[in-house]
Structure formats: structure tokens, C-alpha cells
Design an enzyme around this catalytic site. Structure first.
Site: not given
Lengths: 233, 268, 291
Positions: C35, C244, C247, C269, C275
Site C-alpha cells: 500500500g 446480463c 449471458c 457484462c 461473458c
């Protein structure tokens, strides 16, 4: 309660050639609990100066002052402040307040500083203002707009709202009418009865006779004979 | 009720909150401040007065950890006992600045985040010391804004929509929300209208009394210290030339310079 | 093509070996201090700032000839940015590329984390425009560095506080700040906050490169990453309330596609590979046709 021993005071004016003006020498006095001692003397004799030295806003050159067991000369500021909060009250001739603060709050302030609850402090302040004949409609206004007599009564209310064991009063009845004068004298009598030691200046002779137990002539402490050499005074 | 009661000192604090010894700072060959020593006790308000260039702002900066003095000690009575704030680690010093200390700037823009709402400004110090409950933070901020007389419907407004007096009151709320023990103020009423000053002074006086705050106030305005300060320090050329009770220093000044300063004021 | 291959006009993966070593050192430091923003000497790259110069340099420093590279831009493999970076490394490093998440050993991404869970054998490289999460609250770099060093993060919550005060909820929907390993507050790059939970405890090594800002930071595998929030306004990973349309997936991040100027639209997606493979497996959304 209040003891003054061999006190002297002079002012040095650094910006006017460094002249030193002695204003008091060998002052001696004491006030016992429940006693009212009046200061007398001609104007300029040093009555107010002596009061201010006891209050602590004038420094003494030598001698000692004791109030409620505290040695004032050489005391720490915080000791003097604690003394003023709890023990020593002062009703001066002038009212000095933050502009725009309501009269009721001005009078209640000494109690608030001692930790009294706000409602109780306001109640007691209100009762005293009523007794001193300040009309209720003025309580929410700042005393800076008041007449001289009204300001003086506000100042008195501030001085009597807490029962100080020691009290300094400068001309309490100077610009009051007969009715209010009687109220002030009654307040003083009550404070005395409750054991306060009071040191006061009165020009009002009748009033002086009524409340004073003893008189002290400040003229005795004026270094009049011994004028400083080279003094312009 | 007997006047003989309460004669004794109230439970006196055991030690000073702030103890300053031999503090000095120079800018090259020029003295910022020199040989400053004093104790500040809990609940005391100390005024520092002097003209521009007298070193009072340098002194305040050194005391508040914003400037690094060349010599001396500034010992603060922290939760873990007295510690020299000049030698403590930066994280420790920042912790002090976020919690026990507060700093009220003359210009509110220096002490506020102008792009953040009023309540966000007040809440920041709470969040900085770990508050993580939005509802509580907001309630606390609203309470404080009320105490400094900022209306409830303004709490989501940004400070740049406020008047100068409101900004200064917001700055005070932001500083006092974490219940600091020592507040540094740099000309807190400077730049405000006289009428606004009076209200602010009254507010400050009430808060100082209610919270038992200790404060160090730097100002050139003798009327301000007369009303706010218990004690006074007069500075000239970087040195303290006189100190004592406020009304004593103003009514019976001893040093030549103080006499000049007091007599130059229209009316104190 | 390999390092020192004299036939190639470029060194392997474009950057010279000294530069790659310098970048690897910065990456190692970033991994050691999760970080923390490590400064590095960012090079000029043959693409403009904002097109992934930081990510490309990190990728170049990590690539080995055996790698298989996938590049996505907002989840898609076929957008300009993704295509040109993929071509860049095909040409300068001669490595294999893929559009399939599971086949890739290194994935460079702009603004998404793939829906398919990553493995310990994979590296995910993020393109970062502004690495400093405190930047918009405190413009002074000297001050933000001190704030990181001293964990002085109250200001970060002020931003979230302002969101709630103004919108009734935390409105920050991308580049949502996180706390890494209970220590540094980090900008996760402009990924949607839907992806934030995937940052935490991820099996893959995650590297972040900011070219213009000259910073690299990292999340080693299985690092704890917490999205900042309030007790009474907890973090929520949001997405469009839809499945979606191609899909039928109900758990993937969706893009809204406008179909005409009469309000027609569909949700698909954003992760094109995810997808495509679902449709290949026979899943069909309400507007889709079986593959």
C-alpha cells in the site's frame, strides 16, 4: 479579614522624564469580619489608590497586604484570581463589560465563574436586579446603554450577587435616588450581618454614619510634607 | 450561608499545564523571541501583547509546535505526565495537536477547509481521533455549531458562504469539539467588525469558563485581553518586558514601554 | 526474441535492462510495504500519459519470454487501449497473448478486476492515473506524505462524510479508498467499488503503476484490504440492478449500452471474456441468442 501594614506606593512615569510621584506612605488598616470600615480623606488623598492596591491592580512599592489569609504582595496571579473569584469582591465606580452582553448575564457572571448552575445564577441575579429597581424589560439589554445610576446599580448587583467574605466598595450611593440608596444600605447591612468585611468609600455622610463601624483617614498616609525633589507635581 | 466558608483555595492543580523555560528563536542574526519563561496553570488565560514585530507571533508558533525554536523547553502536562513538546516525536506532537491542543487562526481560511461543509469541518477532528459513526459525528457537530450560534439549516453549507464572524465561530467550534485542554489563539478577533468582535469575545469567555480551558491569546488589541485574559505578557523586540495580572499591567504598568503602549490606546 | 537478441531493434519488452532492474527494485519495495507508494524514475514511453504508461512499465519489468499476456480496458479485450498495448508487447517482447483470463500469466488492466478469480500463478498490473488518495483533500505532496507516515487519515473520512451529508449515502462509486493491512490508505485506481472486495485476500500478486506520477505500489497475495466506511453507513459493493442481457449473469459488473434514441438499452457484462465463456457454456440472457 483585610490587613494592610506599612504600605507605600509611588508612580514612576518613564515617558515623562522618569519622574517618581509618591502617593502613599505607611498605610495601616484592618477590617474584621462583619465590620464596615470607611475611608475618608480629601479628593486625591489616595482612597481609590488604596482600594486598587488591595484589589491587586495597583502594585505596592513596600509593605504588605493580606486578604483572607493570602499575602497579596508577591502572590502568583492565579492566587489573586482565585481570591477574586471566591473571597474578594469589588464594586468600582465604573462598569466595565463586554458590549452587547445582556444585563442579567453580566450580573450572573461571578456566580457562573464559581460553578453555580446557570438557572440558579440567573434567578439570583434577577432577584437582585429587581430589588435594585432595574426594570425587567432592561435585563435582556446590555448595560452599556444605561444611565449612570442604572449602571451603578448593575455594578452593585454584580458585587452583591455572591456573598464575598471581603468586599471593596467605591462610592456606592453616589448617583442614586433615596429609594435605591436605602436598598443599597440595606444590602450592605445584610452583608455585614452575614460576616463580610467591607472597606468602602462614602462621600454621602449620612450613609457613612449609618453603616460605618470605623473611619480611617487616608490623609494620614499621604506623603504630602515630603514632596520629592524635582517633582513637577 | 457563611462567608467564612470557602476561604481555602479550591482543589489547586498540582502542576502547570504548560511550563516554558528559556525559549528562544532567531532568524539569522535577528531575534524572533528570546529568554521566554512562564508557567500556564489549568484554567488560566494568558494574553501576549506587543506591536507588530515584537515577537509575539513567533513565540506563539514556537509554543504551538508550528515553528522550531533554537533553544528552550516547552513542557506540556500530557495524559502520560509532563513532556517536552520540542523533543517528542512528530506522531506524538500531532496527536497533541489533534486532541489536547487547538489553534484558532486570525484568518479563518487558514484554519478551515473552505471546500468542506460546516459540519464536515467540525467532524474532521472527531474523525481524526477515530470517530467512525456518521450519525454520532453529525450530532456532535450540530451540537457544537449550535453552541457557536450557527443555525441548524446552515450545517451543510460551505464556509465560503459564511460571513467573517460566522467563519471565525465555525473555526472555534472545529477546534473545541475534541475538548482540548489548551487553545492557542492568534488575533482571534482581528479583521472583524467591532460589533461582531464583541459577540465573539462573549462566546469565547463563556466557553473558556464552561470548559475550564486554558488559553494563550496573542493580540495587539488591549481591549481584547482586558476582557479575555487573566494574565498578561508584554513583548518588545522579542523579549518579555513585563508580566502580571491583566488589570495590574494595564492599570499600573511598570515598564516604560508598557506605559507608552497603554497610554497610546484610545480607551481600554 | 530474448534479452541481447541482436536481430531485434528493441531490447526485450522495450525497456533497457537497467531500467527494468530499477523498476523491479521499486516493485520489491512495494511488495515489502503493502500500500506504500514507492517513487520510481518513470521513463518516456511511446504512448501518451493517461494511456497506461505506468502499467506498461511495470508489465515490461515483470515479463519473461514464457509469459502469456492479457490486456483489458474497462473489462474488454477489444478496445483501443487494450489492443494497442497487447500489440506493443507482441512486437517488443515477442510473447504470447490471450483474451482468456485463466490462460494468462500476467494481466494488465485499466479500471477493472476480472470476474474470474485469479490464482497464485498470476500477476495483475493496474494502470493508475492518480496514486494519491488524499490528493483532492490535501494538495500538498509534502503534507500527504507526512499524513501517510503518521497514519493521519481523518481527512479521508471527511470525504465520505461529505458524500453522506450531501447525497444521503456514500456516492463515491469508483477509486473508492481502501486501507491496506491496517496501515496505508490506498487508491485502488479507478476500478468500480464493485471490484473492491476482490482486492482483499486475492491469490494473485497485484501491482499498481502510475507513469506520470512516478509511483509504484503493490498488494502481495492474500493481503487484507478494507474499504473505508462508517459504522452506520457500511461499505456496499454496488452494480446495476440487472442481469446480463447476453449471458444472464446476476453477479458480474455490467455496462449499460444504449441501443437507439427512443430509450432502448441493454446491460451486458463489462468483462467480455467472462461473458463469452458463459455463453459458450450455454447461459443465455433475455436479449441474447444461444452461442
Amino acid at each position: 479579614m483585610i490587613e494592610v501594614e506599612n504600605l507605600s506606593k509611588s508612580f514612576t512615569l518613564h515617558n515623562q522624564g522618569g519622574v517618581t510621584i509618591p502617593v502613599m506612605q505607611g498605610a495601616h488598616l484592618w477590617v474584621r469580619p462583619g465590620e464596615y470600615v470607611g475611608l475618608t480623606g480629601a479628593s486625591g488623598a489616595g482612597k481609590s489608590t488604596l482600594m486598587r492596591m488591595i484589589w491587586g491592580n495597583y502594585l505596592s512599592v513596600s509593605g504588605r497586604i493580606r486578604v483572607g489569609g493570602l499575602e497579596l504582595t508577591g502572590a502568583e496571579p492565579r492566587q489573586v484570581l482565585a481570591l477574586r473569584r471566591r473571597t474578594l469582591g469589588y464594586v468600582s465606580q465604573f462598569l466595565r463589560v463586554i458590549p452587547r452582553v445582556p444585563t442579567l448575564d453580566v450580573v450572573a457572571e461571578p456566580l457562573l465563574a464559581l460553578g453555580t448552575a446557570e438557572t440558579e445564577a440567573r434567578d439570583r441575579a434577577g432577584a437582585l436586579l429587581a430589588r435594585l429597581n432595574i426594570p425587567r424589560r432592561l435585563w435582556a439589554l446590555s448595560p452599556t446603554t444605561f444611565s449612570g445610576g442604572e449602571q451603578q446599580r448593575v455594578n452593585l448587583a454584580r458585587g452583591f450577587v455572591h456573598r464575598y467574605p471581603a468586599l471593596l466598595i467605591d462610592e456606592p450611593t453616589a448617583s442614586l435616588d433615596a429609594a435605591n440608596r436605602a436598598v443599597v444600605l440595606a444590602l450592605i447591612a445584610e452583608a455585614k450581618a452575614a460576616g463580610s468585611a467591607i472597606l468602602g468609600i462614602f462621600h454621602d455622610e449620612a450613609a457613612r454614619e449609618q453603616v460605618c463601624d470605623r473611619l480611617v483617614d487616608v490623609g494620614d498616609f499621604t506623603p504630602g510634607a515630603a514632596r520629592p525633589e524635582g517633582s513637577a507635581a | 450561608m457563611s462567608p467564612a466558608r470557602n476561604l481555602a483555595e479550591p482543589a489547586a492543580p498540582a502542576r502547570p499545564l504548560l511550563s516554558v523555560a528559556g525559549l528562544g528563536k532567531s532568524y539569522g542574526g535577528r531575534i524572533g523571541c528570546a529568554d521566554v519563561s512562564f508557567d500556564l496553570w489549568p484554567g488560566e488565560v494568558l494574553g501576549i501583547v506587543g506591536e507588530s514585530g515584537s515577537g509575539k507571533s513567533t513565540l506563539l508558533g514556537c509554543l504551538a509546535g508550528q515553528l522550531a525554536p533554537d533553544r528552550g523547553q516547552v513542557i506540556f502536562d500530557t495524559a502520560e505526565g509532563p513532556q517536552d513538546t520540542l523533543t517528542m516525536s512528530e506522531p506524538q506532537r500531532r496527536r497533541l495537536m489533534r486532541g489536547d491542543w487547538a489553534f484558532v487562526h486570525q484568518n479563518p481560511r487558514d484554519g478551515l477547509r473552505m471546500g468542506v461543509s460546516a459540519s464536515g469541518n467540525v467532524g474532521e477532528r472527531l474523525m481524526a481521533v477515530g470517530a467512525r459513526h456518521y450519525g454520532d459525528i453529525r450530532a456532535e457537530a450540530a451540537d457544537w455549531l449550535g453552541r457557536v450560534e450557527i443555525a441548524a439549516d446552515r450545517i451543510d453549507d460551505r464556509p465560503r458562504q459564511f460571513s467573517g464572524g460566522m467563519q471565525q465561530r465555525l473555526q472555534i467550534a472545529r477546534n473545541l469539539v475534541t475538548n482540548p485542554r489548551l487553545v492557542f489563539m492568534d488575533e482571534p478577533t482581528g479583521g472583524l467588525d467591532v460589533s461582531v468582535q464583541a459577540r465573539l469575545l462573549d462566546l469565547l469567555r463563556g466557553l473558556v469558563r464552561q470548559m475550564g480551558l486554558s488559553a494563550i491569546i496573542v493580540t495587539h488589541d488591549l481591549a481584547v485581553v482586558r476582557l479575555l485574559a487573566d494574565r498578561l505578557m508584554v513583548m518588545k523586540d522579542g523579549r518579555v518586558i513585563e508580566q502580571g495580572l491583566t488589570d495590574q499591567v494595564l492599570d499600573d504598568p511598570q515598564a516604560a514601554y508598557t506605559q507608552l503602549l497603554v497610554s497610546s490606546v484610545l480607551q481600554v | 526474441m530474448s534479452p541481447g537478441d541482436s536481430d531485434s531493434p528493441y531490447n526485450f519488452a522495450y525497456l533497457d535492462e537497467d531500467t527494468k532492474r530499477m523498476i523491479r527494485r521499486a516493485i520489491l519495495k512495494g511488495v515489502a510495504v503493502p500500500g506504500y507508494q514507492v517513487p520510481f524514475a518513470s521513463r518516456e514511453m511511446p504512448m501518451p500519459y493517461g494511456w497506461g504508461t505506468g502499467g506498461v512499465q511495470v508489465t515490461a519489468a515483470c515479463l519473461v519470454p514464457e509469459d502469456r499476456l492479457k490486456v483489458i480496458d474497462q473489462g474488454a479485450d477489444d478496445t483501443t487501449n487494450a489492443v494497442s498495448i497487447r500489440k506493443f508487447f507482441e512486437r517488443t517482447a515477442g510473447i504470447a497473448t490471450t483474451e482468456t483470463t485463466t490462460e494468462a500469466s500476467l494481466i494488465q488492466t485499466r479500471h477493472r478486476i476480472p470476474e474470474t478469480p485469479l490464482t497464485e500463478d498470476q500477476i495483475l498490473v493496474y494502470q493508475v492515473p492518480i496514486p494519491e488518495p488524499l490528493r483532492f483533500l490535501e494538495p500538498r505532496e509534502t503534507e500527504t506524505r507526512k499524513m501517510h507516515a503518521l497514519e493521519d487519515y481523518g481527512l479521508m473520512h471527511v470525504k465520505l462524510y461529505e458524500d453522506i451529508a450531501r447525497h444521503g449515502a456514500i456516492a463515491t462509486s469508483y477509486a473508492y479508498p481502501v486501507r491496506v493491512g491496517d496501515r496505508y490508505v490506498m487508491d485502488p485506481s479507478p476500478i468500480p467499488k464493485f471490484d473492491n472486495p476482490k482486492l482483499s485476500d486475492n491469490a494473485a500478486l497485484q501491482l499498481f503503476g502510475a507513469g506520470r506520477e512516478q509511483r509504484i505500489y503493490a498488494l502481495p497475495p492474500y493481503t487484507k484490504v478494507v474499504s473505508l466506511d462508517f459504522e452506520d453507513h457500511p461499505f456496499q459493493a454496488t452494480k446495476a440492478e440487472h442481469d446480463c442481457d447476453l449471458c444472464g449473469a446476476s453477479d458480474s459488473y455490467l455496462d449499460e449500452v444504449i441501443l437507439d434514441d427512443r430509450g432502448g438499452r441493454m446491460f451486458v457484462c463489462s468483462d467480455t471474456d467472462f461473458c463469452t465463456r458463459r455463453r459458450a457454456a450455454g447461459h443465455v440472457g433475455c436479449l441474447g441468442e444461444p452461442a
